[in-house]
Design a protein around this motif. Structure first.
Motif, PDB file in Angstrom:
ATOM      1  N   ALA A  42      21.959  -1.649  15.439  1.00 42.79           N
ATOM      2  CA  ALA A  42      21.201  -0.556  14.826  1.00 42.79           C
ATOM      3  C   ALA A  42      20.721  -0.945  13.434  1.00 42.79           C
ATOM      4  CB  ALA A  42      22.050   0.712  14.754  1.00 42.79           C
ATOM      5  N   TYR A  43      21.533  -1.697  12.709  1.00 38.44           N
ATOM      6  CA  TYR A  43      21.163  -2.163  11.379  1.00 38.44           C
ATOM      7  C   TYR A  43      19.948  -3.080  11.446  1.00 38.44           C
ATOM      8  CZ  TYR A  43      21.672  -4.594   6.898  1.00 38.44           C
ATOM      9  OH  TYR A  43      21.440  -5.135   5.668  1.00 38.44           O
ATOM     10  N   GLU A  44      19.962  -4.033  12.384  1.00 41.76           N
ATOM     11  CA  GLU A  44      18.825  -4.945  12.551  1.00 41.76           C
ATOM     12  C   GLU A  44      17.571  -4.178  12.950  1.00 41.76           C
ATOM     13  OE1 GLU A  44      19.134  -8.071  11.724  1.00 41.76           O
ATOM     14  OE2 GLU A  44      21.303  -7.968  11.503  1.00 41.76           O
ATOM     15  N   TYR A  45      17.717  -3.242  13.886  1.00 41.52           N
ATOM     16  CA  TYR A  45      16.579  -2.439  14.341  1.00 41.52           C
ATOM     17  C   TYR A  45      16.024  -1.595  13.196  1.00 41.52           C
ATOM     18  CZ  TYR A  45      13.837   0.949  16.954  1.00 41.52           C
ATOM     19  OH  TYR A  45      12.814   1.737  17.400  1.00 41.52           O
ATOM     20  N   MET A  46      16.911  -1.023  12.389  1.00 45.75           N
ATOM     21  CA  MET A  46      16.491  -0.191  11.269  1.00 45.75           C
ATOM     22  C   MET A  46      15.686  -1.010  10.250  1.00 45.75           C
ATOM     23  SD  MET A  46      17.730   0.829   7.795  1.00 45.75           S
ATOM     24  CE  MET A  46      18.964  -0.370   7.865  1.00 45.75           C
ATOM     25  N   ILE A  47      16.114  -2.222   9.967  1.00 43.57           N
ATOM     26  CA  ILE A  47      15.398  -3.071   9.016  1.00 43.57           C
ATOM     27  C   ILE A  47      14.001  -3.391   9.536  1.00 43.57           C
ATOM     28  CG2 ILE A  47      15.339  -5.397   8.033  1.00 43.57           C
ATOM     29  CD1 ILE A  47      18.362  -5.189   7.735  1.00 43.57           C
ATOM     30  N   MET A  48      13.913  -3.815  10.792  1.00 46.66           N
ATOM     31  CA  MET A  48      12.607  -4.161  11.360  1.00 46.66           C
ATOM     32  C   MET A  48      11.690  -2.939  11.428  1.00 46.66           C
ATOM     33  SD  MET A  48      12.650  -7.311  11.704  1.00 46.66           S
ATOM     34  CE  MET A  48      13.736  -8.689  11.887  1.00 46.66           C
ATOM     35  N   THR A  49      12.240  -1.766  11.719  1.00 48.32           N
ATOM     36  CA  THR A  49      11.442  -0.546  11.774  1.00 48.32           C
ATOM     37  C   THR A  49      10.904  -0.195  10.396  1.00 48.32           C
ATOM     38  OG1 THR A  49      12.797   0.251  13.599  1.00 48.32           O
ATOM     39  CG2 THR A  49      11.473   1.876  12.455  1.00 48.32           C
ATOM     40  N   LYS A  50      11.731  -0.333   9.368  1.00 47.92           N
ATOM     41  CA  LYS A  50      11.277  -0.030   8.010  1.00 47.92           C
ATOM     42  C   LYS A  50      10.194  -1.013   7.555  1.00 47.92           C
ATOM     43  CE  LYS A  50      15.280   2.400   6.243  1.00 47.92           C
ATOM     44  NZ  LYS A  50      14.726   3.557   5.577  1.00 47.92           N
ATOM     45  N   ILE A  51      10.314  -2.274   7.936  1.00 52.84           N
ATOM     46  CA  ILE A  51       9.281  -3.249   7.593  1.00 52.84           C
ATOM     47  C   ILE A  51       7.975  -2.900   8.307  1.00 52.84           C
ATOM     48  CG2 ILE A  51       8.597  -5.673   7.781  1.00 52.84           C
ATOM     49  CD1 ILE A  51      11.561  -6.407   7.375  1.00 52.84           C
ATOM     50  N   ASP A  52       8.060  -2.496   9.577  1.00 52.15           N
ATOM     51  CA  ASP A  52       6.857  -2.083  10.315  1.00 52.15           C
ATOM     52  C   ASP A  52       6.223  -0.840   9.685  1.00 52.15           C
ATOM     53  OD1 ASP A  52       7.033  -4.178  12.077  1.00 52.15           O
ATOM     54  OD2 ASP A  52       8.123  -3.026  13.610  1.00 52.15           O
ATOM     55  N   GLU A  53       7.050   0.052   9.156  1.00 48.90           N
ATOM     56  CA  GLU A  53       6.528   1.245   8.484  1.00 48.90           C
ATOM     57  C   GLU A  53       5.726   0.867   7.242  1.00 48.90           C
ATOM     58  OE1 GLU A  53       8.588   4.654   5.790  1.00 48.90           O
ATOM     59  OE2 GLU A  53       9.490   4.310   7.763  1.00 48.90           O
ATOM     60  N   VAL A  54       6.230  -0.099   6.472  1.00 51.83           N
ATOM     61  CA  VAL A  54       5.511  -0.564   5.279  1.00 51.83           C
ATOM     62  C   VAL A  54       4.220  -1.272   5.689  1.00 51.83           C
ATOM     63  CG1 VAL A  54       5.630  -2.126   3.305  1.00 51.83           C
ATOM     64  CG2 VAL A  54       7.582  -0.680   3.870  1.00 51.83           C
ATOM     65  N   LYS A  55       4.267  -2.011   6.787  1.00 55.21           N
ATOM     66  CA  LYS A  55       3.068  -2.682   7.305  1.00 55.21           C
ATOM     67  C   LYS A  55       1.998  -1.645   7.640  1.00 55.21           C
ATOM     68  CE  LYS A  55       1.910  -5.786  11.077  1.00 55.21           C
ATOM     69  NZ  LYS A  55       2.454  -6.485  12.228  1.00 55.21           N
ATOM     70  N   THR A  56       2.423  -0.532   8.231  1.00 50.88           N
ATOM     71  CA  THR A  56       1.497   0.557   8.539  1.00 50.88           C
ATOM     72  C   THR A  56       0.913   1.140   7.260  1.00 50.88           C
ATOM     73  OG1 THR A  56       2.772   1.046  10.527  1.00 50.88           O
ATOM     74  CG2 THR A  56       1.268   2.753   9.758  1.00 50.88           C
ATOM     75  N   PHE A  57       1.744   1.292   6.218  1.00 45.27           N
ATOM     76  CA  PHE A  57       1.249   1.761   4.926  1.00 45.27           C
ATOM     77  C   PHE A  57       0.149   0.831   4.418  1.00 45.27           C
ATOM     78  CE2 PHE A  57       4.646   4.785   4.120  1.00 45.27           C
ATOM     79  CZ  PHE A  57       4.045   5.668   3.230  1.00 45.27           C
ATOM     80  N   GLY A  58       0.344  -0.483   4.557  1.00 42.33           N
ATOM     81  CA  GLY A  58      -0.653  -1.443   4.094  1.00 42.33           C
ATOM     82  C   GLY A  58      -1.964  -1.322   4.850  1.00 42.33           C
ATOM     83  N   ILE A  59      -1.893  -1.171   6.170  1.00 39.02           N
ATOM     84  CA  ILE A  59      -3.109  -1.031   6.980  1.00 39.02           C
ATOM     85  C   ILE A  59      -3.849   0.255   6.616  1.00 39.02           C
ATOM     86  CG2 ILE A  59      -3.956  -0.685   9.341  1.00 39.02           C
ATOM     87  CD1 ILE A  59      -1.652  -2.566  10.234  1.00 39.02           C
ATOM     88  N   ILE A  60      -3.109   1.352   6.480  1.00 41.51           N
ATOM     89  CA  ILE A  60      -3.730   2.628   6.102  1.00 41.51           C
ATOM     90  C   ILE A  60      -4.310   2.537   4.695  1.00 41.51           C
ATOM     91  CG2 ILE A  60      -3.265   5.066   5.634  1.00 41.51           C
ATOM     92  CD1 ILE A  60      -1.223   4.968   7.915  1.00 41.51           C
TER      93      ILE A  60
END
Length: 155
Positions: free
Chosen positions: A57-75
């Motif tokens: 869950a820790y690994e998944y949470m980190i990757m999800t948060k990085i993907d969220e920031v990536k989405t912020f960059g695209i937007i």
């Protein structure tokens, strides 16, 4: 130590089987580096605010948060084309969120690369609107000079 799924011999220091990927059921702990005292004491590798998570869950949470920031960059890039101040703001928010995300234990290199890509997208979301503003100001100055010379020559 042997894997409970495939039966292959694995190192005591891994959290996942190198052969089949099955998680090894043990907590994330680490002995003190280069210390002869307190050899029985263990230290958490996971930051304290993430102690309640399992390693997966820790690994998944980190990757999800990085993907969220990536989405912020695209937007931020898209918003910066139409509403520049919004693009700059979203890019700054993305970078600040990225600095709060710890690196992954299991996929350290992959998380570093994903963080770098997300940061580059956020920086592009900041830079593109600024460049567009500069180009708009140059265009307006040139346009006013051309129109101004046209009006003056007509008089």
């Amino acid at each position: 130590m042997y894997c409970s799924k495939c039966g292959q011999q694995i190192s005591d220091r891994v959290y996942y089987c190198e052969h089949c990927g099955e998680p090894v059921n043990k907590p994330y702990t680490q002995q003190p580096f280069n210390s002869r005292e307190n050899t029985n004491r263990t230290y958490q590798q996971v930051p304290p605010q993430f102690n309640q998570y399992t390693p997966e869950a820790y690994e998944y949470m980190i990757m999800t948060k990085i993907d969220e920031v990536k989405t912020f960059g695209i937007i931020a890039i898209i918003a910066g084309l139409f509403i520049p101040i919004l693009g700059i703001l979203l890019g700054c928010i993305g970078i600040s969120k990225l600095n709060d995300i710890p690196l992954s234990n299991q996929y350290r290199l992959e998380s570093e690369l994903k963080k770098k890509k997300a940061k580059n997208l956020c920086i592009a979301g900041i830079v593109i609107p600024i460049v567009l503003w500069i180009l708009a100001v140059i265009f307006i100055i040139l346009f006013l000079n051309i129109v101004g010379y046209g009006i003056l020559s007509a008089l």
